[in-house]
Every structure is written in structure tokens, then in C-alpha cells.
Scaffold this active site. Structure first.
Site, PDB file in Angstrom:
ATOM      1  N   HIS A 218       0.810  -1.209   0.000  1.00  0.00           N
ATOM      2  CA  HIS A 218       0.000   0.000   0.000  1.00  0.00           C
ATOM      3  C   HIS A 218       0.849   1.268   0.000  1.00  0.00           C
ATOM      4  CE1 HIS A 218       0.557   1.024   4.346  1.00  0.00           C
ATOM      5  NE2 HIS A 218       0.632  -0.284   4.511  1.00  0.00           N
TER       6      HIS A 218
ATOM      7  N   CYS B 239       2.460  -5.196   6.959  1.00  0.00           N
ATOM      8  CA  CYS B 239       2.185  -4.882   5.564  1.00  0.00           C
ATOM      9  C   CYS B 239       3.351  -4.087   4.964  1.00  0.00           C
ATOM     10  CB  CYS B 239       0.878  -4.108   5.431  1.00  0.00           C
ATOM     11  SG  CYS B 239      -0.588  -5.132   5.720  1.00  0.00           S
TER      12      CYS B 239
END
Length: 554
Positions: A454, A473
Site C-alpha cells: 500500500h 504490511c
């Protein structure tokens, strides 16, 4: 020849060690009556040992452990329990192969090398060997080659024993790696049999050749001198004695340094930049603390790093697709590779040491623009809840919603002091905004860890050398460029992507073809641009435990 073990094996052949073997604790040994050992043929003893393997977890033959192995049993059953290693050429080839296990980063002692070598030496002297001892040697040789080839294909260490965050499932043995040992022995093709098991990924050979190079330097008595950090960074123009030591150290590592003096000149700057590039450091030509740490890695440390990473390559022992994304956690880098060439690359931020980014393979299936963030329960209950206890406006100030099931709850009406990280009954969603932790785009690749790629509003972190700051992440330095590459065949360019972003409305775009994505952890990797090896900092401290596993005897 190893004379100590030769003496032991001579005793074994004379039958004097059977009582010692029978006394072995924790393993099934094989009591043999020496008065009967010449009555029965080799086949009879092989059948007995194979049958015993079926009922015992570990069998001890000639002091060596043989684990229950269905492959061994099936091979001997199909051969009618006849010995497989009667030809001296095959036995000599086996010795050479097992000795070379060292250059694969493995331990030849794990494969009965000492006993096999001494048995072969004695076989030239004692033409009439006892059948029981010939049977033992035959089984040990078969166990050795099968264990070794298994380790070459799948690795010696079970990755799941080291970390639950590793999820490269064991690859099936394909047709070119079938254990057709009898055929290989019949055709005197043992080397080809082993070569088919070795990793065919190009970088495996790079690691192995580098290991051989460093090992030859060490065995020749060479060493890389340690130099003390002078207390401050050295930079071009400096003129102090520490510069001379720095030049000597780089020259010892084969970098081009013609003049050993105290002047930090262009020659030193160029050599230093080359060294930094090969050690995962920003090539700024300034000798700071981290550069000195990399310079002071000994040959032994480098050899161990190479061993650890050869094992990691064996864990993913299958061919890469023609086009794929490769993310190396230890290098904080994403690369899109096509035809073994780097098509795109960018820096990434990965998980902290206690929230490590996992290692796995998946496919990027779709991209979400202007995403909302469904905050993981662990973050909501452990990090946000304490802040809510002192500031009920915390969520409102960050475009976050408090949810109970599918219903929004007014945080001003809640007494958060009643809750802990074990009984917090709410979930939290951060809506799309400039401050959203996911930034303006996320890339979804299904996996059991709920990890994705992301964007991020925290751009300054990409300037850091160490970039382990996330909860697991992976944050991208250039998310829009990556989105354009993934969607260009579907008619999206940067202008179209920016138009979606500017709308501030969530939009999901499914890829026509999923992009293979490999997340790896390599503390030594290949620079695909110049084909040189690069060493990286072991940010999660995983090399040591892996090396312990490699060094543990079977």
C-alpha cells in the site's frame, strides 16, 4: 584416510563393536551373531535391516543413524534386497559427491561420509567382507545419497520450525528429480542424478561460487583485517590516519586502491561507493558507522551468510515465472522482473522486528484506490484504545469510525476505561483521506496473513537506511507507478489513475491476469543489473537460528 575412524571400522569388521552398538541409548541397534554372519548372503541382512526400519523411528548401523524411509524400503524391495553399491566407480563417485556437499553449505558428516570413505578403503584390502557389514554399508550409502538429494531439493532445515511467518510450501519432486537411484547406479550416472536435484535458480550458483571464492581465500590463510570506527564519518577531503587504514581495508577486499595515504581522494570515494552498493548501503561515498560494520564482516561471517541464503534458495526451489514481483524484506526493496531483467524498482517499508513481514508467494489480484482501512483488532485494542481512554476525539480527528458489527457508534457515549485489549468489543475503520494510513492505493494479494502492499502518507521513512516500521504490511515508495505497470494493458496510465484518486471515491480494479509476487528474506542477494552479490543486514536476526539448524547433526 581418517585413521581413527579406520581403526573403529576395522574393529567393526572384526565384530568387536557389536556390543557397543547394542548398548546405544535411544536408537534401535542391530544385534548380529558373528557366528552366523557369514552363513547368510548380503540380501538377507539387507532385508532384515529394511524390515526393522519399518518398525523403528531410527536405526543405527555402524554407529550411524538411519531414519525410517519409505523410499529406501521401496528401492530395495524392487531390487529384491540385492545390494546396490557393488561397483567401485559408483562408490568413489558417491565419496566425491558427499565431499562436495560442503560447497553447497551443507555438512558432509550428515551423510555418513566418514564411515563410507573408510569402508571403501578397507574394501580394497579385505576382498571377502562379512555379508552383514556389506549390507550395513550398502544401506548407509543409499541413505546418504537420498538424504543429500532431498536436502538439495527441499533444504535441510524445516522453515516452519524457525518461524510461523514462513510459508513457502515444500515443492513436489518433479519428473527431472525422481529418485530413480538404481537406474543412475546402473548407468554410472550418479553425478547427473545429484545435479538434477540441485537448485536451477541462477542465483544459487552465484551464492555457491562466491562461497567457494571466500573459502579458498580463508583456506589459503587470507583474512580481512578489522578496522576501528574513528568516532565520526569519513568523507572526501579528509586527511587523517584513519583514511589510510580504510584504504588498506578496501584494497584487501580487492577494490582498486593504488595510493595508500591519508588523503580521502576520488579513488577512495569510488571504491567506497562500490563497496556500499554491494553491501546494501546507500552509495554516498561516506564511511559512516554502518559502512564500518559492513567492512568488519569476517570471511567466516560471510561464509555463514552465504550458507544461510543457499538454504533459503532451496526452500523456494522452483523456477521463477517470466514476469513477477520480488520483494526482499532484508533489502527493503521491491522489483518487478521480466525476462530476468529489472523492469521497475522502488524502496519499501516492512514490518518491525516484533511484527515481521511474513515470507510467502501469492498473486496480486486487484487494486483498491482511495481505500478505507479496517484497522486490525490488535492495533485497535492495543494501540488506539489507550489513546481513546484519554482523548475521545482521537477517532474524529483522524477520520476514523467506531463500529459495533455493521453499526457506527458515537465514541463520545462510550466509557473506554472499562475495556482492555482482551475485551474491546468494537472495530475501527479509517475512511479514505489524505491522512489514511494506507495512503491512496492498496494492492491485494490473497494470503493467510492479511498482508498487502500500500501507499503511505509517511513518505519521509523512505529516506531512511533501515526501513522496518510497519505492522507487517508493505509500504511502497512509488505506488502509482506500480499501479500503472500492472494496469497498463487494461488502459490505465498515470493520468487515468490520478483522475480516480482525485475523485476521492473508492474504486476497485481487478487485474485481468494476476501478478506473481514473491516475498523473500535474503541477507545476500544478486544485483540483477550487474550480476554481483549484495550483502544486507539481518534485520530480523534470522541467520543465526537457521545456521544452528544447518549445523545440527542429523
Amino acid at each position: 584416510m581418517k585413521w581413527v575412524s579406520l581403526g573403529i571400522l576395522t574393529m567393526l569388521l572384526s565384530g568387536t563393536l557389536h556390543s557397543i552398538h547394542n548398548a546405544a541409548i535411544g536408537y534401535s541397534s542391530v544385534p548380529i551373531d558373528d557366528n552366523l554372519s557369514d552363513i547368510f548372503p548380503v540380501d538377507t541382512f539387507i532385508a532384515r535391516f529394511v524390515n526393522e526400519m519399518a518398525t523403528k523411528e531410527v536405526l543405527k548401523l555402524a554407529g550411524e543413524k538411519v531414519y525410517s524411509n519409505a523410499v529406501i524400503a521401496s528401492i530395495y524391495e524392487e531390487a529384491g534386497y540385492a545390494p546396490l553399491w557393488q561397483l567401485e566407480r559408483n562408490r568413489m563417485d558417491l565419496e566425491n559427491i558427499l565431499e562436495s556437499a560442503y560447497y553447497e553449505g551443507l555438512n558432509p558428516k550428515d551423510y555418513h561420509l566418514e564411515v563410507i570413505t573408510n569402508y571403501n578403503s578397507l574394501s580394497r584390502v579385505y576382498k571377502n567382507r562379512k555379508a552383514v557389514h556389506a549390507a550395513m554399508a550398502d544401506l548407509l550409502m543409499t541413505d546418504a545419497i537420498l538424504s543429500y538429494t532431498h536436502h538439495l531439493i527441499h533444504g535441510k532445515v524445516d522453515q516452519k520450525d524457525l518461524s510461523p511467518n514462513w510459508d513457502y510450501s515444500m515443492q513436489p519432486t518433479d519428473a527431472r528429480k525422481k529418485f530413480d537411484l538404481p537406474k543412475a547406479l546402473k548407468q554410472n550416472a550418479l553425478h547427473q542424478f545429484v545435479d538434477s536435484a540441485r537448485s536451477h535458480l541462477p542465483f544459487y550458483d552465484k551464492l555457491k561460487h562466491l562461497f567457494i571464492e571466500y573459502d579458498s581465500i580463508q583456506k589459503a590463510g587470507g583474512q580481512l583485517p578489522e578496522i576501528k570506527y574513528p568516532g565520526r564519518s569519513l568523507k572526501p577531503g579528509d586527511t587523517i590516519p584513519s583514511v589510510s587504514l580504510l584504504k588498506q581495508r578496501l584494497k584487501a577486499d580487492a577494490y582498486t586502491i593504488d595510493s595508500i595515504n591519508e588523503v580521502f581522494d576520488k579513488e577512495l570515494e569510488s571504491a567506497l561507493m562500490s563497496f556500499q552498493s554491494l553491501n546494501g548501503l546507500p552509495p554516498d561515498g561516506i564511511a559512516g558507522r554502518k559502512t564500518y560494520q559492513a567492512l568488519n564482516l569476517s570471511l567466516s561471517e560471510r561464509l555463514n551468510i552465504l550458507r544461510a541464503n543457499m538454504e533459503r534458495v532451496r526452500w523456494i526451489n522452483y523456477d521463477y515465472p517470466d514476469e513477477f514481483i520480488l520483494i526482499n524484506i532484508a533489502s527493503y526493496q521491491l522489483q518487478m522482473i521480466k525476462g530476468n531483467e529489472v523492469k521497475f524498482e522502488c524502496r519499501v517499508v516492512v514490518g518491525k522486528e516484533h511484527t515481521q513481514t511474513p515470507v510467502f508467494f501469492s498473486y496480486i489480484r486487484y487494486i483498491v484506490f482511495n481505500p478505507s482501512w479496517h484497522i486490525p483488532y490488535s492495533i485497535a485494542s492495543e494501540e488506539i484504545l489507550p489513546k481513546l481512554k484519554t482523548d475521545k476525539h482521537y477517532l474524529q480527528n483522524r477520520n476514523m469510525l467506531l463500529m459495533r458489527g455493521s453499526s457506527e457508534v458515537n465514541p463520545m457515549s462510550i466509557d473506554f476505561t472499562k475495556y482492555t485489549n482482551t475485551n474491546f468489543p468494537y472495530s475501527i475503520i479509517q475512511e479514505a483521506s489524505a491522512s489514511n494510513a494506507l495512503g491512496k492505493v492498496k494492492f491485494i494479494m490473497p494470503n493467510k496473513y492479511s498482508v498487502y502492499l500500500h501507499d503511505t502518507p509517511s513518505k519521509s521513512l523512505f529516506k531512511r537506511i533501515d526501513r522496518a516500521f510497519s505492522h507487517g504490511c508493505i509500504r511502497l515508495e512509488k505506488p502509482f507507478q506500480l499501479a500503472e505497470l500492472l494496469l497498463q494493458e487494461q488502459g490505465y496510465d498515470l493520468a487515468a489513475i490520478q483522475e480516480i484518486i482525485d475523485s476521492k471515491k473508492p474504486k476497485t480494479v481487478v487485474l485481468n491476469k494476476g501478478m506473481p509476487t514473491l516475498i523473500i528474506y535474503m541477507t545476500c542477494n544478486e544485483n540483477l543489473k550487474n550480476r554481483q552479490a549484495i550483502f544486507y543486514n539481518d534485520i530480523y536476526g534470522l541467520d543465526k537460528e537457521l545456521l544452528n539448524g544447518l549445523n545440527t547433526s542429523r
